[in-house]
Design an enzyme around this catalytic site. Structure first.
Site, PDB file in Angstrom:
ATOM      1  N   ARG A 169       0.794  -0.844   0.284  1.00  0.00           N
ATOM      2  CA  ARG A 169       0.426  -0.417   0.055  1.00  0.00           C
ATOM      3  C   ARG A 169       1.078   1.184   0.255  1.00  0.00           C
ATOM      4  NH1 ARG A 169      -3.351  -3.008  -1.633  1.00  0.00           N
ATOM      5  NH2 ARG A 169      -4.940  -3.631  -0.625  1.00  0.00           N
ATOM      6  N   GLU A 216      -3.316   7.506  -3.347  1.00  0.00           N
ATOM      7  CA  GLU A 216      -3.732   6.804  -5.162  1.00  0.00           C
ATOM      8  C   GLU A 216      -5.075   7.462  -5.658  1.00  0.00           C
ATOM      9  OE1 GLU A 216      -2.375   2.525  -4.946  1.00  0.00           O
ATOM     10  OE2 GLU A 216      -4.295   1.887  -6.082  1.00  0.00           O
ATOM     11  N   HIS A 252      -1.483  -0.403  -9.830  1.00  0.00           N
ATOM     12  CA  HIS A 252      -1.907  -1.161  -9.137  1.00  0.00           C
ATOM     13  C   HIS A 252      -2.145  -2.960  -9.436  1.00  0.00           C
ATOM     14  CE1 HIS A 252      -3.892  -1.328  -4.425  1.00  0.00           C
ATOM     15  NE2 HIS A 252      -3.668  -2.606  -5.181  1.00  0.00           N
TER      16      HIS A 252
END
Ligand code: GLV
Ligand code: GLV
Length: 331
Positions: free
Chosen positions: A241, A270, A288
């Site tokens: 993350r 993000e 991602h």
């Protein structure tokens, strides 16, 4: 009963839901809008959502009947789990099935960010390849080097296994040492992995891979001060993350040449990516895609749908974040 599904998923698994439940589907090719989420959560019994959907107190408070939040991801930092517990809502996720696929992507980033794969491809396409050159795109070796894994959970362990073929030394940092995983890797893969505190791991590693969940202990675990401990020839890869690394600090370290390179599949804000990262050629940037294989995204859909249905049928889900905690609280 009604369920809310925040995106069309690979495969036909939502048809399993449609047999017994009315489906409200966000059928656009973009992240569900906050408005749609807040409007439709009101009278649904379950929601199948993505890691991009913030299921916070505000959303949970709007829900009158919600029994289950089925997350189409292994990570669940997008959900206020504590608050869900206080409301008796089960939260489920999809671990296991995406482990190996995600570990493959870690290696794709390690290889590409140490050997300039992305820049070299671009260079060739731009017509700049004029012949073999002893100095063209030199990178740093991977085989025989030291791999440092931060977070020796499922994915971290799968990353470690793959290091065996590269004859690497493997060390790891974890909130607490994992002797059982060490034993498993030794017994099954003849691979010795050793525990280090975070500082020692950063100093010793040639390649650092972040494989920890995001929580209050791992938020901004990697700052400028920490990056300064790394070798100037080292690479850091983050597929976990974004907020585990303070992104501005990483930019600074890459600009100053404090480390050789980075490979990122996740970002602090993000889907926004720090503009300065886009200008740097010592970083490989991916949108991602850790679990993005045809096989795995289908299996994740199957599990997320089954988790949802099991809870709605008052059964134990396949994977859950808080099921036992809730059960204990009720009994
Ligand atoms: C992906 O990042 C996931 O948590 O599944
Ligand atoms: C990354 O380091 C690249 O050169 O592609």
């Amino acid at each position: 009963m009604k369920v809310l599904i925040t995106r069309r998923l690979p495969g036909d698994y939502h048809k399993l839901v449609a047999k017994d439940y009315e489906i409200i589907l966000w059928d656009k090719d973009e992240v569900v809008s906050r408005e749609f989420l807040l409007d439709n959560i009101r009278d649904v019994d379950g929601i199948l959502c993505l890691l991009t959907d913030k299921i916070d107190k505000e959303v949970i408070d709007k829900a009158n009947k919600l029994k289950v939040i089925s997350n189409y991801a292994v990570g669940f930092d997008n959900i206020d789990v504590e608050y869900a517990i206080s409301r008796g809502i089960v939260v489920t996720n999809t671990p296991g099935v995406l482990t190996e696929t995600s570990a493959d992507l870690v290696w794709a980033l390690i290889l590409s960010s140490r050997r300039h794969i992305v820049s070299a491809d671009k260079f060739l396409r731009e017509g700049k390849f004029k012949g073999w050159d002893p100095n063209l795109f030199l990178g740093y070796d991977i085989y025989s080097k030291t791999l440092g894994i931060i977070g020796l959970g499922r994915i971290g362990t799968a990353v470690a296994k793959r290091a065996k073929g590269f004859d690497m030394k493997v060390i790891y940092y974890n909130k607490s040492p994992k002797p059982e995983t060490e034993q498993y890797l030794l017994k099954e893969y003849n691979l010795k992995v050793e525990y280090r505190d975070l500082e020692s791991l950063l100093k010793e590693s040639d390649i650092v891979s972040i494989n920890t969940p995001l929580n209050k202990d791992t938020y901004h675990l990697i700052t400028y001060e920490k990056l300064k401990l790394m070798k100037r020839t080292a690479t850091i890869v983050n597929t976990a993350r974004g907020p585990v690394i303070k992104e501005d600090d990483l930019v600074r370290a890459l600009k100053e040449g404090l480390i050789f390179s980075a490979g990122l599949d996740v970002f602090e804000f993000e889907p926004q990516v720090n503009k300065e990262l886009l200008e740097l050629d010592n970083v490989v940037l991916l949108p991602h895609i850790g679990s993005a294989s045809f096989e795995t995204r289908q299996k994740m859909a199957e599990i997320a749908v089954n988790n949802l249905l099991l809870v709605l049928q008052n059964k134990e889900p396949l994977y859950s974040v808080n099921y036992h905690q809730l059960k204990n609280a009720i009994l």
